[in-house]
Scaffold this active site. Sequence first.
Site, PDB file in Angstrom:
ATOM      1  N   ASP A  15     -18.362  58.309  63.627  1.00 24.04           N
ATOM      2  CA  ASP A  15     -18.735  59.493  62.860  1.00 24.04           C
ATOM      3  C   ASP A  15     -18.938  60.687  63.795  1.00 24.04           C
ATOM      4  OD1 ASP A  15     -18.660  57.775  60.763  1.00 24.04           O
ATOM      5  OD2 ASP A  15     -20.789  57.864  60.276  1.00 24.04           O
ATOM      6  N   TYR A 195     -14.118  45.793  67.070  1.00 28.15           N
ATOM      7  CA  TYR A 195     -15.477  45.294  66.865  1.00 28.15           C
ATOM      8  C   TYR A 195     -15.517  43.874  67.459  1.00 28.15           C
ATOM      9  CZ  TYR A 195     -15.532  49.299  63.692  1.00 28.15           C
ATOM     10  OH  TYR A 195     -15.432  50.558  63.159  1.00 28.15           O
ATOM     11  N   GLN A 246     -12.588  62.484  74.790  1.00 25.81           N
ATOM     12  CA  GLN A 246     -11.640  62.301  73.693  1.00 25.81           C
ATOM     13  C   GLN A 246     -10.194  62.510  74.127  1.00 25.81           C
ATOM     14  OE1 GLN A 246     -13.412  64.814  70.588  1.00 25.81           O
ATOM     15  NE2 GLN A 246     -14.196  62.985  69.600  1.00 25.81           N
ATOM     16  N   ARG A 262      -9.995  50.882  66.128  1.00 23.51           N
ATOM     17  CA  ARG A 262     -11.006  50.540  65.122  1.00 23.51           C
ATOM     18  C   ARG A 262     -11.556  51.823  64.493  1.00 23.51           C
ATOM     19  NH1 ARG A 262     -16.198  49.261  69.102  1.00 23.51           N
ATOM     20  NH2 ARG A 262     -17.207  51.290  68.753  1.00 23.51           N
ATOM     21  N   GLY A 263     -12.087  51.682  63.279  1.00 24.22           N
ATOM     22  CA  GLY A 263     -12.753  52.802  62.644  1.00 24.22           C
ATOM     23  C   GLY A 263     -11.790  53.901  62.219  1.00 24.22           C
ATOM     24  N   GLU A 264     -12.335  55.066  61.963  1.00 25.88           N
ATOM     25  CA  GLU A 264     -11.555  56.163  61.385  1.00 25.88           C
ATOM     26  C   GLU A 264     -10.915  57.060  62.439  1.00 25.88           C
ATOM     27  OE1 GLU A 264     -12.620  60.127  58.778  1.00 25.88           O
ATOM     28  OE2 GLU A 264     -13.356  58.198  58.067  1.00 25.88           O
ATOM     29  N   ASP A 265     -11.709  57.536  63.390  1.00 27.07           N
ATOM     30  CA  ASP A 265     -11.184  58.499  64.363  1.00 27.07           C
ATOM     31  C   ASP A 265     -10.025  57.910  65.147  1.00 27.07           C
ATOM     32  OD1 ASP A 265     -11.285  61.004  65.918  1.00 27.07           O
ATOM     33  OD2 ASP A 265     -11.935  59.705  67.542  1.00 27.07           O
ATOM     34  N   SER A 266     -10.174  56.684  65.643  1.00 27.07           N
ATOM     35  CA  SER A 266      -9.115  56.118  66.485  1.00 27.07           C
ATOM     36  C   SER A 266      -7.886  55.726  65.676  1.00 27.07           C
ATOM     37  CB  SER A 266      -9.639  54.911  67.278  1.00 27.07           C
ATOM     38  OG  SER A 266     -10.021  53.858  66.423  1.00 27.07           O
TER      39      SER A 266
END
Length: 372
Positions: A15, A195, A246, A262-266
Amino acid sequence: MRWDIFCTVIDNHGDLGVCWRLSRQLLSQGHAVRLWVDDPSALAWMAPDAFTGLIQGAEIRPWTQATDPSALTDLAPADVWIEAFGCRMPEAFVAHFVACAEAARARQPAWINLEYLSAEDWVPRLHRLPSPVMSGPAKGWTQHFFYPGFTHSTGGLLREADLEARKQGFDRIAWRQIYAPNLAPDVLLISLFCYEPTALPQLLTQLAGTPHHLLVTPGRPLDAVQHALAGMTVHPSWSALPYTDQNGFDEMLWACDLNFVRGEDSLVRALWADRPFIWHIYPQDDNAHHAKLEAFLDWMQAPETLRRAHRVWNGVEGGELLPLQANTLSDWGHAVKRTRSQLRTQRPLDSQLIQLANELQRSLTLDTHTKG
């Protein structure tokens, strides 16, 4: 415009990563940003210049200041409020600036809820919808939903104006010599950002005895790999990477032949990297992420081999991970190139968010606020 962006760090830094990428984009276009965050520690490596206060127009402010009316006294009101990913601004902050707006007979700020990324079919229906505030100090004001997404009827994805120029100027060979030296040119270089997938031991076993090299990112991925290797007698070729900012994360994706993200940004960065990837979606207790994953794979028109790899990696189904063969990776690469081409026809998220904020600035006035 001046933007107040609120972000809470729950158990990872995705986030915060999205919020800082958005902040970077706004700053690059001349806006001012106050980023309110409850745990800014990850910015020390994610954005060291911002963390140390060296970026003009950017303020990193502790969440506790937003709960203290006395700390808000000297702050100029913002033009835009962003509540990122379901967080809620402190009531003391809202009450202070509602009072300021009333005293100055000024319009309310553009108040936007920046939601999570999803390819599910309900996203376009909710994108940009208003939500009246029914209670609290801002009763009578209006919030608006903003949904990132993969189609033209959504808010799009973050994409820097100089992204392609940076990518074209990137020296992949030099990067690999620094972080994975002395490898033969035909060695598959794989990045791991995950994760704790149940299929991780399978991947490590599959790589053991091959010339392929695994680059493991710090934090949870490194801990997971070390835990899995403790039960193995034969280890794959691997090495640990340091924390990076970044831009450095983007370069890692560009340098590798296969990326586990993983996740949204990556996920978004993997799409822009134009390399085969496998996404570890954030797991939810009720398995709601299964439908979200399938919606993404459907939108991507992923080949069956890529769908199966995602399902096994995410624990949606059992079975063995597919061997990382050249023809399989080629199919995955073609799928990524096709979807990336589609995404480049979208307007970037920051551009659409600025447009919405401007529209709301013109339409929202103090007259819409009625106390009751």
